[in-house]
Design a protein around this motif. Structure first.
Motif, PDB file in Angstrom:
ATOM      1  N   ALA A   1       0.808  -1.229   0.000  1.00 22.50           N
ATOM      2  CA  ALA A   1       0.000   0.000   0.000  1.00 22.50           C
ATOM      3  C   ALA A   1       0.837   1.273   0.000  1.00 22.50           C
ATOM      4  O   ALA A   1       0.328   2.333  -0.347  1.00 22.50           O
ATOM      5  CB  ALA A   1      -0.925   0.010   1.228  1.00 22.50           C
ATOM      6  N   LEU A   2       2.114   1.175   0.366  1.00 22.44           N
ATOM      7  CA  LEU A   2       2.898   2.401   0.505  1.00 22.44           C
ATOM      8  C   LEU A   2       4.194   2.365  -0.299  1.00 22.44           C
ATOM      9  O   LEU A   2       4.341   3.072  -1.296  1.00 22.44           O
ATOM     10  CB  LEU A   2       3.204   2.649   1.986  1.00 22.44           C
ATOM     11  CG  LEU A   2       4.008   3.906   2.326  1.00 22.44           C
ATOM     12  CD1 LEU A   2       3.222   5.154   1.932  1.00 22.44           C
ATOM     13  CD2 LEU A   2       4.334   3.938   3.823  1.00 22.44           C
ATOM     14  N   PHE A   3       5.138   1.541   0.110  1.00 22.77           N
ATOM     15  CA  PHE A   3       6.485   1.633  -0.449  1.00 22.77           C
ATOM     16  C   PHE A   3       6.573   1.153  -1.897  1.00 22.77           C
ATOM     17  O   PHE A   3       7.198   1.811  -2.730  1.00 22.77           O
ATOM     18  CB  PHE A   3       7.462   0.836   0.418  1.00 22.77           C
ATOM     19  CG  PHE A   3       7.622   1.402   1.799  1.00 22.77           C
ATOM     20  CD1 PHE A   3       7.956   2.731   1.982  1.00 22.77           C
ATOM     21  CD2 PHE A   3       7.431   0.612   2.917  1.00 22.77           C
ATOM     22  CE1 PHE A   3       8.106   3.265   3.250  1.00 22.77           C
ATOM     23  CE2 PHE A   3       7.574   1.136   4.187  1.00 22.77           C
ATOM     24  CZ  PHE A   3       7.907   2.459   4.355  1.00 22.77           C
ATOM     25  N   ILE A   4       5.973   0.001  -2.204  1.00 27.93           N
ATOM     26  CA  ILE A   4       6.091  -0.539  -3.562  1.00 27.93           C
ATOM     27  C   ILE A   4       5.430   0.370  -4.602  1.00 27.93           C
ATOM     28  O   ILE A   4       6.007   0.607  -5.667  1.00 27.93           O
ATOM     29  CB  ILE A   4       5.541  -1.976  -3.616  1.00 27.93           C
ATOM     30  CG1 ILE A   4       6.434  -2.894  -2.765  1.00 27.93           C
ATOM     31  CG2 ILE A   4       5.482  -2.493  -5.043  1.00 27.93           C
ATOM     32  CD1 ILE A   4       5.942  -4.319  -2.656  1.00 27.93           C
ATOM     33  N   PRO A   5       4.225   0.925  -4.350  1.00 29.67           N
ATOM     34  CA  PRO A   5       3.681   1.884  -5.322  1.00 29.67           C
ATOM     35  C   PRO A   5       4.590   3.084  -5.566  1.00 29.67           C
ATOM     36  O   PRO A   5       4.692   3.560  -6.705  1.00 29.67           O
ATOM     37  CB  PRO A   5       2.348   2.306  -4.679  1.00 29.67           C
ATOM     38  CG  PRO A   5       1.947   1.138  -3.857  1.00 29.67           C
ATOM     39  CD  PRO A   5       3.233   0.581  -3.318  1.00 29.67           C
TER      40      PRO A   5
END
Length: 765
Positions: A226-230
C-alpha cells in the motif's frame, strides 16, 4: 518531472522509492518456503544460468560489433540485459501463485542473475578505473560470503531474541523486523553489491519465523503493497523522458538494440528453460513476464557507468526507453498468463475440493488466548471462507456477572489477534452448569470439525485432573479432531516439530486428516517435521505423506519401542525451540493405549520449556477437511451492530470526563444509564486495539440494544494502565442479557479500529 512537473524525483519520493525497491525483494524472499526452494533449487540454478549467460553473450558481442564500444562498455551494457527486477511480483502474490514452481524458479533465478550482474558491475568499474587484481576479487568474494553468513545465520537469531522480549502482536515486532531488513540492505552496499541482494537474503532468512497468517505478516504485506512498492513503481515511470526520442538517431539505434536484445534474450532463456524442464507454455510466458522487466539493478549499473564515463548520454537515454518498454510488456504477460496458471492451479490443486473446515478454540485462561488462536490460524486453510470460533463457557452459579466479564475479556483478546491477521472470527460465549458440557454443546450446535483446547497447567497437572477434568469428558464424548495444546512461546519460534505416532493409529478413520493438520502447523510456521513411530506405522505414514500436497521438510524415524520416545528426544539433544506432538487415539477407540497418558506426563515434566500438543484424530462421523468435504451445517446468523452515532470530537482532558462527554451525546441528560456505565467502566482495564486506540466495554440494564460510540481526541489522552497517548476510544455498552450481540460487536469494533488506524482521522485538519 519530464511532463507536467507535478512530482519531483528527489526528497521523499527518492527515499520512498528506494525503500520500495528493497521491500519488493524482501517480500519476495519472505514468501519463499525454504524447503520448497531447496527442493526446486535445480530449477533456480538452471534458469539463473540461462537468463544471465544468454544476455551476457549476446549483449557483449552485439554492442561490440554494432557500435564499436570498448570491452568494459560492452560487458557492463550486457550485464544490464542480464539483470532484471521483479516489478510484477505483486501481481503473482495477489493471484496466490507465488509458490508455483515457475514463480519459485524465476525468483531464485533473479537472485542468481542479479548477484552476478552486480558483481560484473563492481568488477567492470575496477577494471575501467584502475586494474583488476587478485586481491580485489578475493575481497569481493569474501564480503559476499560474509553478507550471506550474516543474513542466514545472524538474522534469525536476532529475530528470535526480539520475539522473546516483545509480546505477540506488538508493533515492536514490526519495527524490529524492518530494522533488521534495512540494516542487512546497508551491509549489502558495504559489501560491494546492491541493497536489494541483502534485502532478499533477509527475507529468505526471516521467512522461517514469520507465519503466513500471522498479524506480523499481514502488516508487512500491507505496508509494502500500500505504501512503499507503489512509490517505487511511480519512480520508475518518472524516469521516462519522451523528449529523448527527438535527441538524435544514435539514441534510437541504441534504444532499439537494447530493447530488442533484452526481449529476445529473456524470451529465449524462458523458452530453453521451459523445454528442458518440461514446463507448460503458460508457465514459460509467466516466467518471461516476470524476468523481462528492467529497473533496479539496471538503473544501478547505468547510473554508475554514466558517472565514471563508461557510458555516454545515448546509452543513458536508451536505457530509459528500454525500461519503459520492458515495464509495459512484463506486467501484461504476468497478468495474462498468471491468471491462466492460477486457474489451472485451482482446477487441479488442493483448494478445489475443500469446503473449509470449522475450527473452534475453547478458551479458559487469558494467558493462553493468543497462543491458542495462533494454533487455530495455522490450521485454517488460506482459501477457507469459514471463520474461527473462539469459545468461552461460563459456569453457572454465584458471581456469574464477574465470570461473564472475564470471559468477554479473554474472547476480546482472541478477536483482536485474528482480526489483526485479517482472518474472519465469530466469538461465542455460553452459560452452562458444566464447562465440558458447554464445550460439547457448542461443538454440536456450530457443527465444528476441529476443536483446539488449552492443556492443564503444570502446577495443576496430576492424574486426578487428567482423569476427571474437562479434557477427559470432551475427549471421550466428542467425535471431532481434538488438539490439546500446552504453548509456552509463539509457534513461529520453533524450528522443528517432533511427532510421536502411536501404534495402530493409522487404522483410525480420521488419522489422515490429523496428519494433514500436523503438516499445516509445520508449514505455516516453517518448521521441520520429525515423525517417529514403530516401523509398521512409519511405513503407512510415508505413503500418506506422499499424497499430501502441503510442502514440509520431513524426516521419518523408526523406533524399536514407541514408549522410548522421551529417551529418543533426550538423545536427539532437543532444544526449547523444538515442539513436541503426540498423536494418539481417544480412550476406548481401537488404537487407544493407556501408556499414552504416562508418556505425556513424563514429557511435560522432562521438557517444561517446550511447546507440546496432544492430537486425537476424529472419529468416523466427523471427517471433513483435507480429504473429504466437511459436514458443517449452516452458520447461525450474526448480529452486526453499527456505530450508534457519528464519530465525536472530544475536548475533555481526563479519561473519565472524555467518556462522560461522549456518552452525553447519545444518552438522555440526567439518565441513570450514564452513571451506571461510568461506575462499571473505570475499574476495568481497557482493551488496546492499536497503539493509539482502545476499547471500554461493559453491560447495562438501562438499555435495550447495544450502543457503540467512538470518540476522537486530537491531542491524545493518557488512560490508566495504557502506554502512550490515546487518540481514539470506543465505548461499547450492551444489554445485560445479550452476550452474543456484545461479542459480535467486539468483532465489528476490532475491524473498524484496524481501518481507522490507517486513516488516522485525529490527524485531519
Amino acid at each position: 518531472p519530464h511532463a507536467l512537473g507535478v512530482l519531483r524525483p528527489e526528497g521523499s519520493m527518492y527515499l520512498f522509492s528506494s525503500v520500495g525497491m528493497i521491500y519488493i525483494m524482501f517480500l519476495a524472499g519472505l514468501e519463499i518456503n525454504l524447503h520448497e526452494f531447496a527442493r526446486q533449487k535445480k530449477f533456480s540454478l538452471i534458469f539463473g544460468f540461462l537468463t544471465f549467460s544468454i544476455p551476457m553473450v549476446v549483449g557483449t558481442l552485439g554492442s561490440k560489433g554494432l557500435f564499436g564500444f570498448s570491452w568494459p562498455t560492452a560487458v557492463l551494457l550486457a550485464s544490464m540485459f542480464a539483470s532484471h527486477t521483479l516489478i510484477p511480483y505483486p501481481i503473482v502474490s495477489r493471484l496466490g501463485i507465488n509458490r508455483e514452481r515457475s514463480v519459485v524458479a524465476t525468483v531464485g533465478g533473479t537472485i542468481i542473475t542479479d548477484t552476478a550482474a552486480l558483481l560484473v558491475l563492481a568488477i567492470t568499474v575496477e577494471w575501467f578505473t584502475t586494474r583488476l587484481t587478485a586481491v580485489f576479487m578475493a575481497r569481493q568474494l569474501l564480503f559476499l560470503l560474509a553478507l550471506v553468513w550474516f543474513a542466514l545465520w545472524v538474522l534469525p537469531r536476532a529475530a528470535y531474541f526480539f520475539f522473546k522480549i516483545f509480546p505477540p502482536d506488538g508493533s515492536m515486532e514490526f519495527i524490529s523486523i524492518l530494522s533488521l531488513v534495512f540494516f542487512t540492505a546497508h551491509l549489502s552496499s558495504l559489501a560491494g553489491v546492491e541493497p536489494i541482494i541483502g534485502a532478499f537474503f533477509a527475507g529468505l532468512a526471516l521467512s522461517r519465523i514469520i507465519s503466513e497468517q500471522s498479524p506480523l505478516m499481514n502488516r508487512l504485506e500491507f505496508v509494502g503493497n500500500a505504501l512503499f512498492i507503489p512509490f517505487f513503481l511511480i519512480s520508475v515511470g518518472m524516469l521516462v523522458d519522451l523528449k529523448v526520442l527527438l535527441s538524435g538517431w544514435d539514441v534510437w539505434a541504441v534504444a532499439v538494440f537494447m530493447a530488442v536484445a533484452v526481449i529476445v534474450c529473456k524470451y529465449t532463456a524462458a523458452l530453453l528453460f521451459q523445454r528442458s524442464m518440461k514446463f507448460t507454455r503458460d508457465e514459460r510466458n509467466l516466467i518471461f513476464g516476470l524476468s523481462v522487466n528492467q529497473a533496479a539493478a539496471t538503473l544501478a549499473a547505468v547510473i554508475v557507468g554514466f558517472r565514471i564515463g563508461i557510458f555516454n548520454e545515448a546509452i543513458l537515454n536508451g536505457t530509459i526507453i528500454m525500461i519503459l518498454v520492458t515495464c509495459l510488456i512484463g506486467p501484461w504477460f504476468t497478468e495474462k498468463y498468471g491468471q491462466v496458471v492460477a486457474r489451472n492451479h485451482k482446477r487441479s490443486g488442493e483448494g478445489a475440493k475443500k469446503s473449509g473446515e470449522r475450527i473452534m478454540v475453547a478458551l479458559g485462561r487469558s494467558a493462553s488466548a493468543e497462543h491458542l488462536t495462533d494454533v487455530a490460524l495455522s490450521l485454517r486453510d488460506k482459501d477457507s471462507n469459514e471463520p474461527v470460533f473462539p469459545l468461552f463457557v461460563v459456569q453457572d452459579g454465584i458471581d456469574i456477572d464477574r465470570r461473564i466479564d472475564f470471559g468477554e475479556k479473554i474472547l476480546s483478546r482472541s478477536v483482536t489477534r485474528a482480526v489483526s491477521a485479517s482472518i474472519p472470527i465469530s466469538p461465542i460465549s455460553r452459560i452452562d452448569v458444566n464447562v465440558a458440557g458447554g464445550i460439547l454443546h457448542a461443538v454440536k450446535e456450530w457443527h465444528i470439525d476441529t476443536l483446539v483446547m488449552g492443556a492443564v497447567p503444570v502446577q495443576e497437572l496430576n492424574f486426578r485432573s487428567m482423569l476427571f477434568g474437562v479434557y477427559d469428558k470432551v475427549c471421550d464424548e466428542s467425535p471431532q479432531m481434538l488438539l490439546t495444546c500446552h504453548i509456552i512461546h509463539p509457534l513461529n519460534m520453533d524450528k522443528s516439530l517432533f511427532v510421536l505416532v502411536t501404534p495402530m493409529l493409522e487404522s483410525q478413520p480420521g488419522f489422515r486428516r490429523a496428519l494433514g493438520a500436523v503438516k499445516k502447523i509445520a508449514a505455516a510456521n516453517k518448521m521441520k517435521l520429525r515423525i517417529a513411530g514403530i516401523p509398521e506405522t512409519i511405513k503407512s505414514v510415508e505413503g500418506m505423506l506422499k499424497k499430501n500436497k502441503v510442502v514440509v521438510e520431513t524426516e521419518l524415524v523408526k523406533l524399536d519401542k514407541w514408549k522410548g520416545f522421551p529417551e529418543h528426544l533426550k538423545g536427539e539433544g532437543i532444544h526449547e525451540t523444538d515442539g513436541i506432538v503426540i498423536m494418539a487415539a481417544k480412550k476406548g477407540r481401537l488404537a487407544w493405549h493407556p501408556s499414552v497418558r504416562h508418556i505425556y506426563h513424563v514429557l511435560r515434566e522432562g521438557f517444561p520449556r517446550n511447546n507440546m500438543m496432544m492430537i486425537h484424530p476424529a472419529d468416523e462421523g466427523c471427517t471433513g477437511g483435507e480429504d473429504e468435504p466437511g459436514v458443517c451445517g449452516i452458520e447461525n446468523p450474526e448480529t452486526k451492530p453499527l456505530l450508534t452515532g457519528a464519530m465525536t470530537t472530544i475536548k475533555a482532558a481526563s479519561p473519565e470526563e472524555a467518556v462522560k462527554e461522549l456518552m452525553g451525546e447519545h444518552f438522555p441528560k440526567g439518565s441513570n444509564a450514564v452513571l451506571d456505565v461510568m461506575k462499571k467502566l473505570f475499574p476495568l482495564e481497557p482493551l488496546e486495539l492499536t497503539p493509539e486506540m482502545l476499547l471500554l466495554h461493559t453491560h447495562s440494564e438501562y438499555i435495550e440494544s447495544p450502543v457503540i460510540l467512538l470518540g476522537i481526541h486530537k491531542d491524545g489522552m493518557v488512560f490508566p494502565r495504557v502506554h502512550g497517548r490515546v487518540h481514539a476510544f470506543f465505548v461499547l455498552v450492551s444489554p445485560k442479557d445479550r452476550t452474543s450481540e456484545h461479542l459480535q460487536a467486539l468483532t465489528k469494533i476490532a475491524r473498524m479500529a484496524r481501518d481507522l488506524q490507517q486513516q488516522k482521522p485525529w490527524e485531519a485538519e
